[in-house]
Design an enzyme around this catalytic site. Structure first.
Site, mmCIF file in Angstrom:
data_model
loop_
_atom_site.group_PDB
_atom_site.id
_atom_site.type_symbol
_atom_site.label_atom_id
_atom_site.label_comp_id
_atom_site.label_asym_id
_atom_site.label_seq_id
_atom_site.Cartn_x
_atom_site.Cartn_y
_atom_site.Cartn_z
ATOM 1 N N LYS A 1 -1.302 3.303 -3.031
ATOM 2 C CA LYS A 1 -1.734 2.360 -3.965
ATOM 3 C C LYS A 1 -2.033 3.323 -5.354
ATOM 4 C CE LYS A 1 -2.022 -1.289 -1.822
ATOM 5 N NZ LYS A 1 -2.804 -1.932 -0.659
ATOM 6 N N LYS B 1 9.111 -4.895 5.207
ATOM 7 C CA LYS B 1 8.641 -5.993 5.742
ATOM 8 C C LYS B 1 8.169 -7.224 4.909
ATOM 9 C CE LYS B 1 3.752 -5.312 5.294
ATOM 10 N NZ LYS B 1 3.273 -6.638 4.682
ATOM 11 N N LYS C 1 3.041 -10.620 1.404
ATOM 12 C CA LYS C 1 2.373 -11.538 0.688
ATOM 13 C C LYS C 1 2.903 -11.502 -0.849
ATOM 14 C CE LYS C 1 -1.706 -12.126 2.728
ATOM 15 N NZ LYS C 1 -2.402 -10.606 2.238
HETATM 16 P P1 ATP Z 1 -0.089 -7.841 0.579
HETATM 17 O O1 ATP Z 1 1.304 -7.666 0.396
HETATM 18 O O2 ATP Z 1 -0.971 -8.353 -0.129
HETATM 19 O O3 ATP Z 1 -0.827 -6.431 1.267
HETATM 20 P P2 ATP Z 1 0.331 -8.574 3.581
HETATM 21 O O4 ATP Z 1 1.436 -9.553 3.841
HETATM 22 O O5 ATP Z 1 0.744 -7.119 3.810
HETATM 23 O O6 ATP Z 1 -0.277 -8.630 2.159
HETATM 24 P P3 ATP Z 1 -2.140 -8.383 4.648
HETATM 25 O O7 ATP Z 1 -3.441 -9.220 4.198
HETATM 26 O O8 ATP Z 1 -2.232 -7.031 3.940
HETATM 27 O O9 ATP Z 1 -0.837 -9.002 4.417
HETATM 28 O O10 ATP Z 1 -2.335 -8.329 6.115
HETATM 29 C C1 ATP Z 1 -2.851 -9.355 7.080
HETATM 30 C C2 ATP Z 1 -2.273 -9.115 8.434
HETATM 31 O O11 ATP Z 1 -1.028 -9.359 8.679
HETATM 32 C C3 ATP Z 1 -2.601 -7.902 8.790
HETATM 33 O O12 ATP Z 1 -3.140 -7.438 10.245
HETATM 34 C C4 ATP Z 1 -1.022 -7.149 9.063
HETATM 35 O O13 ATP Z 1 -0.936 -6.028 9.988
HETATM 36 C C5 ATP Z 1 -0.164 -8.336 9.101
HETATM 37 N N1 ATP Z 1 0.893 -8.353 8.552
HETATM 38 C C6 ATP Z 1 1.431 -8.187 7.587
HETATM 39 N N2 ATP Z 1 2.727 -8.261 7.045
HETATM 40 C C7 ATP Z 1 3.310 -8.440 8.362
HETATM 41 C C8 ATP Z 1 4.675 -8.309 8.814
HETATM 42 N N3 ATP Z 1 5.619 -8.311 7.968
HETATM 43 N N4 ATP Z 1 4.790 -8.364 10.152
HETATM 44 C C9 ATP Z 1 3.772 -8.338 11.054
HETATM 45 N N5 ATP Z 1 2.532 -8.403 10.738
HETATM 46 C C10 ATP Z 1 2.235 -8.412 9.391
HETATM 47 MG MG MG Z 2 -0.755 -5.511 3.560
#
Ligand code: ATP
Ligand code: MG
Length: 331
Positions: free
Chosen positions: A113, A195, A198
């Protein structure tokens, strides 16, 4: 017998996607009956990377709606917002006294980060694992369902809990990373470049809020190639990913047909993506519509938020009393 306590959180940084659903939220929903579950919208955590709060309220409301539409039942679990529980901030303060600069600076997520936002390397970012520890310990949770990226944070949480116990007496059980059922799945983006997320790569991520045509459009654009030229070849990762998505939403006979076509070198990826798009639309659209209805029902949402706050604070207040007694700030 007292059930084991589970805690997990999700940041209100954007729309819930298929990765969040299959990697996290579906597992949470499966745990609700068996465990004493706390699921938390971690809004303070999002401030470490998303300081602009103009859309925060809307994001929190939508996230809650999407979590409920995905199967979290506010009657069965404690579904709440982190900032509704000030006891978490108090525990964070005590834990900060036993977290050392060196170990925090070495954390992989901090280094990542710090690299991606060099103009905003704030103390909150550095102490993110401490706040996460407070999230867990405030309910004296032992089982923390997280993805692979979070294992280092969990190890830190165990260390902080252990140090607290050594210094002030046994207050906290040591938390551990927890998988429910099968291995956790990681869902790759549709262009195979990373991956689903969000906040990144949004045209290659499938969101629960996407309308039917957008879902179709994204899937039809997914990366493919000219197809295999040798029978029973190994699938490239981006093709494997399309089959992986089919595994999640399509019927077994449909998958078997395309597997056979691939193995016989007669697969037509256009047809496969069309089929996947229709199956995905059938899977996602009811969740999307349910989430919309919940988000529009402001009275229901306020009730859910209040109920979550009351239950989470009751548990948090009991822990903070133990903590204050142990530390000796009880005059
Ligand atoms: P950001 O981009 O804001 O970090 P994110 O999509 O990575 O968002 P998080 O809020 O960081 O989401 O994670 C929420 C949950 O979703 C965590 O348990 C994380 O391991 C899971 N997760 C996030 N992206 C994936 C993915 N592509 N496949 C499987 N699990 C995921
Ligand atoms: Mg994340």
């Amino acid at each position: 017998m007292k059930k084991e306590v589970v805690l997990s959180g999700i940041r209100p940084t954007g729309f819930v996607h298929l990765g969040n659903y299959f990697g996290a939220v579906r597992n949470w929903a499966n745990m609700q009956k068996e465990y004493d579950c706390y699921f938390c919208v971690v809004d303070w955590h999002s401030l470490t990377t998303h300081p602009d709060t103009r859309e925060l309220r809307q994001h929190v409301h939508r996230l809650l709606s999407e979590l409920i539409a995905s199967g979290l039942d506010p009657e069965q679990c404690v579904l709440y917002i982190q900032s509704d529980v000030p006891e978490i901030a108090e525990l964070y303060l005590y834990l900060n006294m036993m977290a050392y600069k060196g170990e925090l600076e070495k954390t992989t997520t901090f280094k990542d980060k710090a690299r991606s936002q060099p103009d905003n390397i704030n103390a909150g970012l550095l102490t993110y694992p401490v706040l996460q520890t407070a999230d867990i310990l405030i309910h004296r949770a032992t089982n923390v369902p997280v993805g692979k990226d979070q294992e280092q944070h969990l190890e830190m949480a165990r260390n902080f809990a252990d140090r607290f116990n050594h210094r002030y007496g046994d207050v906290f059980p040591l938390p551990k990373a927890f998988n429910y059922g099968k291995d956790l799945i990681k869902i790759m983006s549709l262009d195979g470049s990373g991956k689903m997320s969000k906040s990144e790569n949004q045209m290659n991520t499938l969101y629960l809020a996407d309308d039917d045509d957008l879902l179709r459009k994204k899937i039809m654009k997914a990366k493919t190639d000219g197809g295999p030229t040798e029978a029973n070849s190994i699938k490239p990762e981006y093709i494997q990913n399309l089959f992986g998505l089919m595994q999640l939403v399509s019927h077994a006979d449909v998958i078997a047909k395309f597997e056979a076509d691939f193995n016989n070198c007669v697969i037509r990826y256009g047809d496969m993506k069309k089929q996947l798009a229709e199956d995905m639309v059938n899977f996602i659209s009811p969740i999307r519509e349910k989430a919309k209805a919940i988000e529009n029902d402001k009275d229901y949402l306020s009730k859910v938020i209040k109920q979550g706050r009351d239950k989470a604070r009751a548990s948090a207040a009991a822990t903070i009393q133990l903590v204050r007694n142990a530390v000796g700030v009880n005059y």
